[in-house]
Design an enzyme around this catalytic site. Sequence first.
Site, PDB file in Angstrom:
ATOM      1  N   SER A 262       0.835  -1.200   0.000  1.00 32.99           N
ATOM      2  CA  SER A 262       0.000   0.000   0.000  1.00 32.99           C
ATOM      3  C   SER A 262       0.870   1.250   0.000  1.00 32.99           C
ATOM      4  O   SER A 262       2.069   1.191   0.249  1.00 32.99           O
ATOM      5  CB  SER A 262      -0.932   0.005   1.208  1.00 32.99           C
ATOM      6  OG  SER A 262      -0.253   0.538   2.321  1.00 32.99           O
ATOM      7  N   LYS A 263       0.214   2.373  -0.278  1.00 37.30           N
ATOM      8  CA  LYS A 263       0.930   3.644  -0.310  1.00 37.30           C
ATOM      9  C   LYS A 263       1.594   3.916   1.032  1.00 37.30           C
ATOM     10  O   LYS A 263       2.595   4.596   1.114  1.00 37.30           O
ATOM     11  CB  LYS A 263      -0.049   4.786  -0.601  1.00 37.30           C
ATOM     12  CG  LYS A 263      -0.557   4.785  -2.020  1.00 37.30           C
ATOM     13  CD  LYS A 263      -1.183   6.109  -2.385  1.00 37.30           C
ATOM     14  CE  LYS A 263      -1.684   6.040  -3.820  1.00 37.30           C
ATOM     15  NZ  LYS A 263      -2.096   7.303  -4.376  1.00 37.30           N
ATOM     16  N   ARG A 264       0.982   3.405   2.078  1.00 38.94           N
ATOM     17  CA  ARG A 264       1.519   3.675   3.412  1.00 38.94           C
ATOM     18  C   ARG A 264       2.715   2.804   3.770  1.00 38.94           C
ATOM     19  O   ARG A 264       3.441   3.101   4.693  1.00 38.94           O
ATOM     20  CB  ARG A 264       0.423   3.504   4.472  1.00 38.94           C
ATOM     21  CG  ARG A 264      -0.583   4.631   4.464  1.00 38.94           C
ATOM     22  CD  ARG A 264      -1.743   4.319   5.377  1.00 38.94           C
ATOM     23  NE  ARG A 264      -2.429   3.110   4.965  1.00 38.94           N
ATOM     24  CZ  ARG A 264      -3.298   3.034   3.956  1.00 38.94           C
ATOM     25  NH1 ARG A 264      -3.600   4.119   3.273  1.00 38.94           N
ATOM     26  NH2 ARG A 264      -3.874   1.901   3.626  1.00 38.94           N
TER      27      ARG A 264
END
Length: 503
Positions: A262-264
């Site tokens: 994920s982007k995180r």
Amino acid sequence: MTDNVRVRFAPSPTGPLHIGGLRTALFNYLFAKKHNGTFILRIEDTDQNRYVEGAEKYIIDALNWCNIPYDEGPNHNEKFGPYRQSERKHLYQDYADQLIASGNAYYAFDTADSLDHQRKELEAEGKTFIYNWHNRQLLLNSLSLSKEETQAKLDAGDEYVIRFKSPENQTLNLTDIVRGNITIDTNILDDKVLFKSDGMPTYHLANIVDDHLMEITHVIRGEEWLPSLALHYQLYDAFGWDKPQFAHLPLLLKPTGKGKLSKRDGDKLGFPVFPLEWQDPETNDISSGYREAGYFPDALVNFLAFLGWNPGTEQELFTLEELVEAFDLERVHKSGARFDPDKIKWFNHQYMQMQYDDDLAEVFKDAQPELADIDVNYVAMAVGMIKERATFISDFWALSSFFFEAPKTYDEKSFTKIVTNEARELMSELAQVINHTDDFTVENVQTDVKAWIAKKEVGFGKVMQPLRLALVGAMQGPDVFEIIYMIGKAETVQRIGNLSQAL
Ligand code: GLU
């Protein structure tokens, strides 16, 4: 293969382009170029609430940095333009109206509150709310209301959405280049919103209309869009349009292989997940990027090509042209592709070796203030000797500083072990030998030093170890005689003296 391949990369400018989005762009690019086709950039910005300032520029910068430019796109070759959906707003209403007229869509007047209420009630019973054939007659829409009631509401300016009327009891046969045939029972589909009374289409309508108008032949996108494929098929059929072919690319998985990347994840797991650094315009938070972390764009591209695809051979290093040549959607796999940050380092190391020393030296010199006054050819020679041990240009200084300045300290452990009284005596004699070497070439120094060692009848290591420590400050670095040649006679003698005097 079809002539006139036209593919599009259709990101929504809701933030920086994630590495998975870049992979989608790359696969579209490779496929287009392989078939002498056209690679299109379309900005899907119909959801104004999620619009993020700077995101479109970021996407374009990232494609350019990776050297995968688009043939058509915003402000560029606008044959089928405009290429921003917000600028195509006027087009979509007609298509929504067409679907209503053909009975494939209907007006729905349910308020967000009333739908929310029903959703919650069902959830309390452990069920999920779905708006479709099984309950649409009980809800507030042009199917449950009379024609006049519907018209009255529209005339009164009541808020509405236009929903697709998903059929009951039908089986859809979908085809995907990567996944093969997929069968879907329409009873499980909901009546998706296609258009809102604010005049904006949703993703589904705008996407299908634009793919049709832009004459897209192949839709290559991430697996997260696979659940939308059934609706998209039905929309093409409802309009009576030919469908493009579809290929859904496998998910990118975390380095552990478990769960979606994920982007995180990026900065949390210690590696970038964005091609370029991004500063959030609202929070000012910075997310790191591959460019700023010192990766070469061609290394990143080569790495990304292998996320979900392989050439079926052992070859791993591909130029962009070779990727274009080798790429094939048939070889894209279904299973998720594990993102391995060590592998991209490996690619970077490999690409570093392929670069010219002169080019690397320019960048190194610009980045390292100590090199400001040093001749770039000298820097290039030093780079040539150490780059095989480097992954990034930022590794260069630690690996090569001794070419440019005398060691300021000596590795303590080596110093204690190596710098004995005997070593000090040997070093002062060695300094004389080197001082007397005429015609100062690598070979001449080597011959003289070796002859002297043979005459002294001491072990080679007894001389070479303190010599290396004197020159480098640690027991590392390239061939000692190469270093001597590079730094020159006077500096070598000076450094040998420094070591002997050090306590
Ligand atoms: N706008 C969608 C996205 O952001 C495009 C999906 C598609 O390619 O159809 O990913």
